[in-house]
Design a protein around this motif. Structure first.
Motif, mmCIF file in Angstrom:
data_model
loop_
_atom_site.group_PDB
_atom_site.id
_atom_site.type_symbol
_atom_site.label_atom_id
_atom_site.label_comp_id
_atom_site.label_asym_id
_atom_site.label_seq_id
_atom_site.Cartn_x
_atom_site.Cartn_y
_atom_site.Cartn_z
ATOM 1 N N ALA A 293 -15.558 39.410 5.149
ATOM 2 C CA ALA A 293 -16.343 38.228 4.782
ATOM 3 C C ALA A 293 -17.677 38.632 4.162
ATOM 4 N N HIS A 294 -18.316 39.661 4.724
ATOM 5 C CA HIS A 294 -19.583 40.138 4.177
ATOM 6 C C HIS A 294 -19.397 40.692 2.775
ATOM 7 N N ALA A 296 -16.974 40.037 0.633
ATOM 8 C CA ALA A 296 -16.587 38.968 -0.292
ATOM 9 C C ALA A 296 -17.786 38.129 -0.702
ATOM 10 N N LYS A 297 -18.756 37.991 0.193
ATOM 11 C CA LYS A 297 -19.959 37.215 -0.113
ATOM 12 C C LYS A 297 -20.865 37.959 -1.093
ATOM 13 N N GLU A 298 -20.822 39.295 -1.030
ATOM 14 C CA GLU A 298 -21.734 40.090 -1.849
ATOM 15 C C GLU A 298 -21.212 40.359 -3.255
ATOM 16 N N ASN A 300 -17.681 39.890 -6.318
ATOM 17 C CA ASN A 300 -16.436 39.244 -6.759
ATOM 18 C C ASN A 300 -15.301 40.251 -6.606
#
Length: 324
Positions: A293-294, A296-298, A300
């Motif tokens: 999740a981390h 994917a947030k940072e 693409n």
């Protein structure tokens, strides 16, 4: 089958500083340093086991192999192999062992390989029927038919190692000692050697003791690992147990189109280049889903894979744990 109890071996090594004056001085007054190659080494290996004997350079691996093969006599301790003491009953002992040293050869350099094989047949007093059967089997399994009439000096390293393996097994030994058998080999030759060793173990129940720095050899061949450092046995266990013990570390590889990864406790960047990054995630600090999740947030992310620690990472963590 193999039992070592409290084996110790110390070498006296000459030391001197650089320079002509120091060289002259050493002619009359030599200085020596004691190197404790083996320090209270004890373990047992049963018939048919496949054991990886690992450790850093100078840890004592080759010295242990030389003691078990009868080349070295320890300062103290007991070594019993098939009911015999190797260095005291060496002539009988060597008939039941095969040894391959990756940086040394038992083939005569200037004569065809088949001549070396026939000389080894006479050395080990192998009867003609057994020799012919073993030679035919080794020739087929290791694809040696085109090599037997070639002098050893004209073989490539991979070809020579296949011949070395055959030479070590012509007398049908019960135990095979392999000291860096794949050193310097290309990928194809390594796979061939590994497949052959597994097959010999399965078909002949040959006990295999392997020392190597190539952890892919360990993964492919060994069922059990002995870790030695500074002359002491530090760990003894199965590869599966060790991997489970270190399962808290996960490897996460991501391919991404754009973005920048910010630090996160428990997530360490191991390598990174344009469009690809590899992280190590500590499961004691965060879960796999939290790590993903981390990431994917940072950025693409276009592809992601999660795996356990590789054999190299596992061994590196053991070296760090035991400070060797």
């Amino acid at each position: 089958m193999i039992e070592l109890k409290h084996i110790n071996k110390t070498f006296r090594v000459a030391r001197r500083n650089a320079g002509l004056s120091e060289a002259m001085r050493s002619l009359f007054h030599k200085e020596y340093t004691l190197v404790h190659a083996l320090n209270d080494v004890s373990f047992r290996i049963g018939e048919g086991e496949m054991v990886g004997y690992i450790g850093p350079n100078g840890a004592g691996k080759s010295s242990t192999i030389k003691v078990m093969s009868g080349i070295l006599t320890p300062d103290s301790g007991e070594c019993i192999i098939n009911g015999r003491i190797p260095w005291k009953e060496r002539k009988v002992h060597v008939k039941e062992i095969g040894v391959v040293f990756g940086q040394r050869s038992q083939l005569w350099w200037d004569v065809p390989v088949i001549d070396s094989f026939e000389l080894l047949r006479d050395v080990y007093a192998v009867d003609d029927a057994a020799y012919r059967h073993n030679l035919d089997e080794m020739t087929e399994l290791l694809n040696l038919s085109e090599l037997l009439r070639t002098p050893a000096r004209q073989l490539s390293l991979g070809q020579r190692m296949r011949c070395e393996l055959a030479a070590s097994l012509l007398h049908d030994p019960k135990i095979l000692f392999l000291d860096e058998p794949t050193i310097g080999l290309d990928a194809v030759s390594k796979v061939a050697v590994r497949d052959f060793i597994r097959r010999i173990n399965a078909e002949r129940k040959t006990t295999v003791i392997l020392t190597t720095h190539d952890m892919q050899d360990i993964e492919a061949i060994a069922e059990r690992i002995l870790l030695i450092g500074r002359g002491r046995i530090l760990l003894d266990g199965s590869l599966a147990e060790l991997q489970k013990r270190h399962s808290r570390m996960k490897r996460i590889a991501v391919d991404y189109a754009d973005g920048r990864f910010l630090p996160l406790p428990g997530l360490t960047l191991q390598s990174g280049e344009a469009g690809r990054a590899v992280f190590t995630a500590d499961m004691d600090a965060l879960s796999v889903s939290e790590a993903i999740a981390h990431l994917a947030k940072e950025a693409n992310i276009t592809d992601i894979s999660v795996s356990g620690a590789t054999a190299e990472e596992l061994v590196l963590s053991l070296y760090e744990e035991f400070q060797i």
